[in-house]
Design a protein around this motif. Structure first.
Motif, mmCIF file in Angstrom:
data_model
loop_
_atom_site.group_PDB
_atom_site.id
_atom_site.type_symbol
_atom_site.label_atom_id
_atom_site.label_comp_id
_atom_site.label_asym_id
_atom_site.label_seq_id
_atom_site.Cartn_x
_atom_site.Cartn_y
_atom_site.Cartn_z
ATOM 1 N N GLY A 158 0.827 -1.199 0.000
ATOM 2 C CA GLY A 158 0.000 0.000 0.000
ATOM 3 C C GLY A 158 0.860 1.247 0.000
ATOM 4 O O GLY A 158 2.088 1.185 0.082
ATOM 5 N N THR A 159 0.215 2.393 -0.075
ATOM 6 C CA THR A 159 0.931 3.665 -0.154
ATOM 7 C C THR A 159 0.309 4.700 0.766
ATOM 8 O O THR A 159 -0.779 4.500 1.311
ATOM 9 N N GLY A 160 1.024 5.803 0.910
ATOM 10 C CA GLY A 160 0.509 6.930 1.686
ATOM 11 C C GLY A 160 0.161 6.561 3.107
ATOM 12 O O GLY A 160 0.874 5.827 3.784
ATOM 13 N N GLN A 161 -0.994 7.040 3.561
ATOM 14 C CA GLN A 161 -1.446 6.767 4.916
ATOM 15 C C GLN A 161 -2.059 5.368 5.052
ATOM 16 O O GLN A 161 -2.297 4.913 6.162
ATOM 17 N N ASP A 162 -2.297 4.710 3.921
ATOM 18 C CA ASP A 162 -2.929 3.390 3.951
ATOM 19 C C ASP A 162 -1.914 2.251 3.962
ATOM 20 O O ASP A 162 -2.298 1.077 3.927
ATOM 21 N N ALA A 163 -0.630 2.568 3.993
ATOM 22 C CA ALA A 163 0.407 1.530 3.933
ATOM 23 C C ALA A 163 0.366 0.629 5.165
ATOM 24 O O ALA A 163 0.099 1.089 6.286
ATOM 25 N N GLN A 164 0.652 -0.635 4.934
ATOM 26 C CA GLN A 164 0.714 -1.621 6.005
ATOM 27 C C GLN A 164 2.107 -2.246 6.026
ATOM 28 O O GLN A 164 2.708 -2.463 4.977
ATOM 29 N N ILE A 165 2.602 -2.552 7.222
ATOM 30 C CA ILE A 165 3.933 -3.132 7.342
ATOM 31 C C ILE A 165 3.856 -4.658 7.407
ATOM 32 O O ILE A 165 2.906 -5.223 7.936
ATOM 33 N N THR A 166 4.863 -5.294 6.832
ATOM 34 C CA THR A 166 5.007 -6.746 6.918
ATOM 35 C C THR A 166 6.452 -7.058 7.264
ATOM 36 O O THR A 166 7.364 -6.683 6.520
ATOM 37 N N ILE A 167 6.675 -7.726 8.381
ATOM 38 C CA ILE A 167 8.018 -8.159 8.776
ATOM 39 C C ILE A 167 7.996 -9.679 8.839
ATOM 40 O O ILE A 167 7.658 -10.283 9.850
ATOM 41 N N GLY A 168 8.307 -10.297 7.696
ATOM 42 C CA GLY A 168 8.289 -11.747 7.597
ATOM 43 C C GLY A 168 9.665 -12.305 7.311
ATOM 44 O O GLY A 168 10.692 -11.672 7.585
ATOM 45 N N ASP A 169 9.705 -13.479 6.731
ATOM 46 C CA ASP A 169 10.983 -14.148 6.478
ATOM 47 C C ASP A 169 11.891 -13.327 5.576
ATOM 48 O O ASP A 169 13.105 -13.249 5.799
ATOM 49 N N GLY A 170 11.323 -12.716 4.536
ATOM 50 C CA GLY A 170 12.140 -11.944 3.609
ATOM 51 C C GLY A 170 12.771 -10.727 4.237
ATOM 52 O O GLY A 170 13.900 -10.355 3.906
ATOM 53 N N GLU A 171 12.054 -10.103 5.164
ATOM 54 C CA GLU A 171 12.574 -8.916 5.830
ATOM 55 C C GLU A 171 13.565 -9.270 6.940
ATOM 56 O O GLU A 171 14.459 -8.488 7.260
ATOM 57 N N MET A 172 13.403 -10.439 7.531
ATOM 58 C CA MET A 172 14.262 -10.847 8.639
ATOM 59 C C MET A 172 15.525 -11.571 8.181
ATOM 60 O O MET A 172 16.476 -11.727 8.954
ATOM 61 N N ASP A 212 5.156 -3.434 16.074
ATOM 62 C CA ASP A 212 4.422 -2.659 17.073
ATOM 63 C C ASP A 212 4.769 -1.188 16.994
ATOM 64 O O ASP A 212 3.898 -0.320 17.196
ATOM 65 N N GLY A 213 6.031 -0.885 16.705
ATOM 66 C CA GLY A 213 6.437 0.520 16.573
ATOM 67 C C GLY A 213 5.713 1.211 15.435
ATOM 68 O O GLY A 213 5.318 2.376 15.543
ATOM 69 N N TRP A 214 5.535 0.484 14.329
ATOM 70 C CA TRP A 214 4.773 1.037 13.215
ATOM 71 C C TRP A 214 3.324 1.304 13.619
ATOM 72 O O TRP A 214 2.769 2.361 13.315
ATOM 73 N N ASP A 215 2.732 0.354 14.308
ATOM 74 C CA ASP A 215 1.347 0.507 14.723
ATOM 75 C C ASP A 215 1.161 1.707 15.656
ATOM 76 O O ASP A 215 0.179 2.442 15.552
ATOM 77 N N GLU A 216 2.124 1.920 16.544
ATOM 78 C CA GLU A 216 2.031 3.047 17.474
ATOM 79 C C GLU A 216 2.116 4.373 16.740
ATOM 80 O O GLU A 216 1.428 5.347 17.081
ATOM 81 N N ILE A 217 2.965 4.434 15.719
ATOM 82 C CA ILE A 217 3.125 5.684 14.957
ATOM 83 C C ILE A 217 1.895 6.007 14.121
ATOM 84 O O ILE A 217 1.488 7.163 13.995
ATOM 85 N N THR A 218 1.280 4.970 13.564
ATOM 86 C CA THR A 218 0.217 5.202 12.573
ATOM 87 C C THR A 218 -1.187 5.117 13.137
ATOM 88 O O THR A 218 -2.163 5.370 12.418
ATOM 89 N N GLN A 219 -1.350 4.756 14.419
ATOM 90 C CA GLN A 219 -2.700 4.693 14.995
ATOM 91 C C GLN A 219 -3.267 6.086 15.211
ATOM 92 O O GLN A 219 -2.552 7.020 15.525
#
Length: 426
Positions: free
Chosen positions: A217-231, A419-426
């Protein structure tokens, strides 16, 4: 004037933003005089400054009715400076910056859409992943100019002394890097030095090789994913540092420039650096250091690295948008981009300029390897995420630093990033 968004500069008052008009966009120098375009340039290396001045001089000689004036500006604090300039009505006509930082200004309506001005030739010459990095809501908001990749430089003598064959070919796997690092770790010598004091940029740039994207997603609607590829890459670094003990520990807390000193001293057999360091190594390394640039690193998903090019944009409130775009077309032609990138030891944003540099420079100072990565750049989803910069600085970087120091484990890192992303964007 186009209606502005508020996400970039809502916290600033008009009073605080009034600045001297001398830094603003250009205009006509009297009745019938030439148009003057203000070009705010961030080039700070002597060779790149000289290359920029030469390109501008050639334009001015050929276009007496449209003169370009360079406004030298350093990279430090330029984001805040642009906020002040745009809100004070004093932004230059032509703006040098980078994709990751210019996109918010485009979303807030400060940049002209250059789609109609970009020639078909130029559009076809820019690799798709690079062009996507400067395209916002189907508008081309900048021309890309220069890119850096992360690459491995090696001390050939130390590799050969360890019985390691210097890798060749189009790419090198991370498994190969790990095995070479283990083989060259002996006594006081470590296989690898990697300056990871600010690790987020490196981890996110190289994540595509493991299938990592971080955001959808983009802008304010973006969602974060921290899975195997990111780790995958952070965990690999942890394994090399603490299980293999093949990474010089102090480098994990150093910048890239600091970590390169141990490479010069023969304390590390290899170092991961931005490609631009090839110019510094050629200039500063001990004369007896026999060094080589190793092939681009490839993960299970290939050798892709996220594209975050330097850019040239046009102020939407410039009185001379068309002329500014014409100058950028000139600035980014094949010969000019090749000369600029050679000066900066970076990768041109067009295929033709990459090919010209390859023909002119061959294998000199690692150039063939640097340029080999020029077609591997892919679109970087984080460029189009409104809260990315805040998340990067306040959440990701300290979380990665704690992980690299083994103050947290992989599961905790994953939780902190999410969780840090969620705190910033809530």
């Amino acid at each position: 004037m186009k209606t502005r968004g508020v996400s970039t500069a809502a916290c600033l008052t008009v009073t605080a933003l009034l600045v001297a008009s001398c830094s603003g966009g250009g205009g006509d120098e009297g009745d019938g005089g030439p148009v003057t375009l203000k070009f705010q340039s961030l080039s700070d290396q002597p060779a790149a400054i000289a290359a920029t001045e030469k390109i501008v001089g050639e334009w001015n000689d050929a276009h007496p009715d449209v003169q370009v004036e360079i406004v030298p500006t350093g990279w430090d604090g330029v984001y805040d400076k642009l906020i002040t300039q745009f809100n004070g009505g004093a932004a230059p006509d032509i703006i040098h910056y980078e994709a990751a930082s210019i996109v918010p200004f485009a979303r807030d309506g400060y940049l002209a859409d250059l789609s109609e001005y970009m020639s078909d030739e130029r559009r076809a010459d820019i690799p798709s992943g690079v062009l996507e990095s400067v395209t916002v809501d189907d508008q081309v908001i900048a021309y890309p100019t220069e890119l850096q990749s992360y690459m491995v430089f090696a001390n050939k003598t130390l590799l050969e002394d360890a019985g390691v064959e210097v890798p060749t070919g189009d790419t090198m796997t991370w498994d190969q890097l790990r095995e070479i690092a283990k083989a060259t770790t002996k006594g006081d010598t470590y296989g690898l030095g990697w300056g990871l004091a600010s690790p987020t940029a490196a981890f996110m740039s190289m994540a595509p090789g493991f299938g990592g994207e971080y955001f959808t997603g983009t802008g304010q609607d973006a969602q974060i994913t921290i899975g195997d590829g990111e780790m995958a890459l952070p965990e690999l670094v942890d394994q090399m540092a603490y299980e293999d003990k093949s990474i010089l520990p102090v480098t994990l807390t150093q910048s890239g420039s600091e970590a390169i000193a141990s490479f010069y001293a023969g304390q590390t057999a290899m170092t991961v650096q931005g490609s631009y360091q090839a110019a510094n190594i050629a200039k500063d390394a001990p004369k007896d250091l026999d060094w080589v640039a190793l092939p681009p690193l490839a993960g299970p998903e290939g050798a892709g690295q996220a594209a975050n090019p330097q850019t040239l944009s046009v102020n939407i409130d410039s009185e001379h948008v068309e002329q500014s775009a014409e100058f950028i077309e000139f600035f980014t032609d094949t010969e000019n981009l090749a000369a600029l990138n050679e000066a900066d030891a970076l990768i041109p944003a067009t295929t033709s300029a990459q090919e010209l540099l390859a023909d002119e420079l061959g294998d000199e100072n690692g150039w063939s390897t640097i340029l080999a990565g020029g077609q591997n750049f892919v679109s970087a989803p984080y460029l189009f995420v409104d809260a990315y910069a805040q998340w990067k600085d306040t959440v990701a970087t300290p979380a990665y630093q704690r992980f690299l120091a083994r103050e947290t484990d992989a599961a905790q890192l994953q939780t902190q990033l999410t969780d840090g992303w969620d705190e910033i964007t809530q």
